[in-house]
Write an enzyme that holds these catalytic residues in place. Structure first.
Site, PDB file in Angstrom:
ATOM      1  N   GLU A  53       0.669  -1.261  -0.007  1.00 40.57           N
ATOM      2  CA  GLU A  53       0.011   0.009  -0.147  1.00 40.57           C
ATOM      3  C   GLU A  53       0.968   1.175   0.000  1.00 40.57           C
ATOM      4  OE1 GLU A  53      -3.546   2.169   2.504  1.00 40.57           O
ATOM      5  OE2 GLU A  53      -3.064   0.108   2.809  1.00 40.57           O
ATOM      6  N   ASP A 154      -3.535  -6.008   3.258  1.00 39.04           N
ATOM      7  CA  ASP A 154      -3.602  -6.082   4.597  1.00 39.04           C
ATOM      8  C   ASP A 154      -4.449  -7.423   4.968  1.00 39.04           C
ATOM      9  OD1 ASP A 154      -4.745  -5.891   7.200  1.00 39.04           O
ATOM     10  OD2 ASP A 154      -6.127  -4.139   6.532  1.00 39.04           O
ATOM     11  N   TYR A 377       0.822  -5.710  13.935  1.00 38.10           N
ATOM     12  CA  TYR A 377      -0.403  -5.277  13.328  1.00 38.10           C
ATOM     13  C   TYR A 377      -1.488  -4.699  14.278  1.00 38.10           C
ATOM     14  CZ  TYR A 377      -4.378  -5.338  10.022  1.00 38.10           C
ATOM     15  OH  TYR A 377      -5.572  -5.052   9.194  1.00 38.10           O
TER      16      TYR A 377
END
Length: 902
Positions: A53, A154, A377
């Site tokens: 990303e 993700d 995360y």
């Protein structure tokens, strides 16, 4: 689904890798062991394409997979190693098409084309930048040496959706696999590539992601268009947006606001008494012997409150007649077990409660720390760690954290006493897509601002979860006067620090009671005081409150009692809840009022209309929670994508029909009569969508708008107004004209406009005959004058320091206080302030500097309480910008019992 525990050994091939901001998702043809690419023929070696990303994450992947030996192309748009091509997709590159792109008749914002339900949903590039990124990805994927796709977006529902939409747009037959990571360290990335899964294993997760996107489109598009068309006559600007998650969230805030509206302060009294035995002095609060019964769920009938004036007079008389009393102590131990590590929502709640950080600020800080390889995360809904994968690495994890001087002593304590709570914290069955948030690195340079606060919270919570129970010694002293008048005094001191050590607490912290020579012990009543007070409405919700309610499907319940089943029915996901709050603020449904969230009049009117129309499915927290649970059921396979979307299409169609077909006249036809217009006993006032009106005749009009200066008038308020002899009611909360100040509690008065003034209104030739009646706000000017007097004449002395707690805001010294620079001489509530005199004690510049820079002072002496008693305390800066007191260990103070708070 527990993706982390379902990986199978992959076969060999080459891949394309896609990354998102939160993690890495790898889609590829099977690769086998890292560094063993499949060859495409004699003399040919294939490569895999990685898409992240952010450029920084793409570089992290390139470095981890090549040990730094990679080339950068097109100014960092993509990277190349011997075995990989690595690029990035900035969030959602593709979005669902607008209605007019399906049918031209759907372009019009009118009721006729509703419901809007496409047979098949289509995707288009988000904007020109997204289109450029897609062209690059297509070019890279089309290279002859690329043999497969690796999804490195993700590792969660949204990341799956990002990749699947890109894969669909690429229109390629390349095989794909999935990479699932919870950390961006080099070793975690390399380990992830050794544990790839076929993309088909994540098809149900992809289905749930697509269902979420399409159902949000269906509900939002149909409800927003219908509401905007139907409610434009209410006079508010912009569209009336509605959404599957945002509207029930707004409904909870509105529900609390209406509770505040409906609260009427009730007077009550509290009695405190001072007792002594020799040099020992302490205070106690009178209490009912039996807890009073609660009425209406208000919680106002507390044990120390007296609502009966006769009872008060009786107690005061008995206290005046006698001074002998008997005190008896009951000692007990309170055990407080260690917390478990954070998930995102619990981290956001603590950051909001302790530091005043918004949910978005906390998430942004956690995300930065993740990208900088300091935390795992953050967008996780699990508070547990993997026993099989992480417990063997516990010593290594503690070693990393213990290398920081700030946490060395805590880690040494854990290592010396052995890690506790292993069975509770390390539980594979409760790890979902990701495990809890824990530290994985130490900063190479000092962190600042929100990042430092979030990192410290996570580290201390993780360490605390591995420590023993904290034990408090608690004393409850009941002092009985005249046989049955009970006064209660309590003290609590930390006896065994346990996990509280990780939070900086030491043995002895707390407020103790000096022991009496005997138990029971005769004591003397020195004096007593009566305080007259009023009940207050429940406060508005903070972000911590609304996050908890979203997580628990609207129920007020503690984290410990929140079951997995309730979490499955929570509104939204941990990753989206902050965005939901910010979206409500951007759309002017909610405004921040200090640390609280306040729904605007537009929000209250929206929820009111949805209830009137009967569109319960859009505003109900419970029904929305059930739909969220079904969405999760798509991911685990118990509900199919087709079944879920059929239900959503039916819901959207029914909702559109409800909002399109209702009649305003029918909605309010059966509204109860609220009372007669003064002087017109036959003219009854009723509610309408716009306000309150009555039919008096052609010569005079009675109409009151519902929106009064930011307060939406409720039917009960109008009923009370009409019933009162002087046409006055209140108090009601009116937002202050000065932003940041508390609401003004005012009275409102119904008045009839005199003939001369009304003649001028008629002469203005408005479309409708103006109302002869209006509402006046009574008492606001006095409050405003008081606030102005408090801030008038404030003179700047000079700069003081920066305030670390509130993003380094500049603090200055004035002739009366220390305050943030922007609020010198302002009646508005400042971001942070400290009076130059607290409880009759001057505050020096050096003490103020410590207060703002460190969040607390040293132990200060010579404060004077309201009862003219000296006391010592630490001043600390609270989340609302005001000061609070933290008292020394009273057990160490000879001759004193419980110290009175100033």
């Amino acid at each position: 689904m527990n993706c982390a525990s379902s990986f199978r050994p992959p076969s060999r091939c080459c891949h394309i890798i896609l990354l998102t901001q939160a993690g890495i998702l790898l889609v590829s043809e099977s690769i086998g062991r890292l560094g063993t690419p499949r060859t495409g023929g004699p003399g040919t070696m294939t490569k895999r394409l990685v898409i992240a990303e952010k450029p920084s994450v793409a570089r992290d992947i390139a470095e981890a997979l090549s040990n730094g030996g990679f080339q950068s192309h097109d100014g960092g748009d993509w990277f190349e190693t011997d075995n990989f091509l690595i690029s990035f997709a900035i969030g959602h590159l593709l979005e669902l098409n607008e209605p007019e792109e399906y049918k031209t008749e759907w372009k019009s914002w009118s009721l006729k084309p509703l419901p809007i339900v496409p047979e098949d949903f289509r995707l288009s590039p988000r904007d020109s930048k997204a289109q450029s990124r897609l062209r690059l990805l297509k070019k890279l994927a089309g290279r002859k040496d690329v043999s497969g796709l690796v999804n490195a977006c993700d590792a969660g529902r949204e990341g799956e959706h990002i990749f699947r939409t890109i894969e669909e747009w690429l229109d390629t037959e390349l095989p794909s696999e999935r990479l699932w990571l919870s950390s961006l360290t080099d070793q975690a990335i390399r380990d992830g590539f050794d544990s790839l899964e076929p993309a088909d294993a994540f098809q149900r997760l992809a289905d749930s992601a697509r269902c979420r996107a399409e159902s949000d489109w269906l509900i939002g598009m149909n409800a927003t268009r219908a509401l905007t068309v139907r409610l434009k006559s209410l006079g508010y600007k912009d569209a009336w947006t509605a959404g599957r998650v945002q509207t029930p969230t707004l409904g909870m805030l509105v529900e609390r606001e209406l509770q505040i509206y409906g609260h009427r302060p009730q007077p009550y009294w509290e009695i405190t008494a001072e007792f002594q035995h020799g040099e020992i002095r302490y205070e106690g609060s009178w209490q009912h012997q039996v807890p009073p019964k609660q009425t209406g769920g208000s919680g106002e009938q507390k044990r120390n409150r007296i609502f009966d004036r006769g009872l008060l007079d009786s107690i005061v008389k008995r206290l005046a007649d006698g001074s002998e009393a008997m005190a008896e102590d009951q000692t007990s131990e309170q055990r407080q077990r260690a917390p478990i590590p954070y998930d995102l929502t619990s981290l956001q709640k603590d950051a909001n409660s302790r530091f005043g950080m918004t949910a978005k600020q906390a998430l942004d800080s956690a995300q930065r720390l993740y990208l900088n390889k300091l935390l795992t995360y953050p967008r996780t809904d699990s508070r547990y760690l993997s026993r099989t994968k992480m417990l063997p690495e516990l010593d290594k994890m503690l070693g990393k954290v213990g290398s920081s001087e700030a946490y060395q002593h805590i880690v040494a304590n854990i290592q010396g006493n052995g890690a506790k709570n292993i069975e509770r914290v390390f539980d594979d069955s409760r790890v979902t897509d990701h495990h809890a948030i824990i530290p994985v690195g130490t900063p190479s340079e000092p962190l600042t601002g929100g990042d430092q606060k979030i990192y410290d919270l996570v580290v201390r919570q993780f360490l605390a979860s591995l420590m023993g129970t904290a034990t408090y010694s608690r004393v409850e002293r009941i002092t009985t006067v005249d046989g049955d008048l009970q006064f209660r005094t309590t003290g609590r001191v930390l006896k065994v620090a346990g996990w509280r050590m990780a939070m900086g607490d030491e043995v002895g912290k707390g407020q103790g009671l000096q022991s009496l020579p005997e138990n029971p012990q005769p004591v003397t009543l020195s004096k007593h005081e009566v305080a007259e007070k009023e009940t207050k409405a429940k406060p508005r919700m903070t972000e911590a409150n609304i996050l908890a309610r979203m997580e628990s499907c609207g129920k007020e319940i503690s984290d410990e009692d929140l079951s997995d089943a309730m979490r499955d029915k929570g509104l939204g996901t941990p990753a989206t809840r902050a965005d939901t709050i910010e979206r409500l603020i951007r759309r002017e449904y909610v405004r921040r009022h200090g640390k609280f969230l306040q729904p605007t009049p537009k929000a209250i009117r929206l929820v009111e209309m949805l209830h009137e129309v009967g569109a319960r499915g859009l505003v109900s927290v419970e029904l929305t929670g059930e739909m969220e649970q079904k969405l999760r059921s798509v991911a685990n396979g118990s509900v199919t994508r087709i079944e879920y979307m059929e239900a959503q299409k039916e819901l959207a169609a029914n909702l559109a029909e409800q909002l399109r077909s209702f009649s305003f006249d029918d909605l309010y036809e059966e509204e109860q009569e609220l009372g007669a217009v003064p002087g017109h006993p036959g003219s009854m006032v009723r509610a309408t969508p716009w306000g309150y009106q009555a039919d008096i005749g052609d010569e005079e009009t009675f109409f009151l708008w519902k929106d009064l200066r930011g307060h939406v008038l409720q039917p009960e308020t109008i009923r009370q107004l009409l019933a009162h002899e002087d046409r006055v009611t209140g108090p009601i909360p009116i937002p202050s004209r000065n932003r940041g100040q508390e609401d003004n509690l005012v009275q409102i008065r119904l008045t009839r406009i005199d003939d001369e003034a009304y003649a001028k209104l008629l002469a203005a030739k408005k479309k409708r005959q103006p109302s002869r009646w209006r509402l006046e706000v009574v008492g606001e000017r006095e409050q405003a004058a008081h606030n102005a007097e408090m801030s008038a004449g404030e003179n700047l002395v000079g700069p003081l320091c920066r305030c670390a707690k509130f993003d380094d805001v500049e603090i200055v010294e004035t002739d009366r206080r220390y305050v943030d620079k922007d609020h010198v001489g302002s009646p508005e509530r400042p971001v942070a302030e400290l009076p130059k005199e607290v409880c009759k004690r001057p505050i020096s510049r050096s003490e103020a500097e410590a207060y703002f820079q460190q969040g607390r002072t040293e132990l200060l002496s010579n404060f004077t309480s309201k009862r003219n008693r000296a006391f010592n305390a630490i001043l600390f800066l609270k989340a609302n910008g005001r000061h609070g007191f933290e008292f020394e260990n009273r057990g160490e103070r000879r001759g004193r019992g419980r110290t009175t708070k100033a």
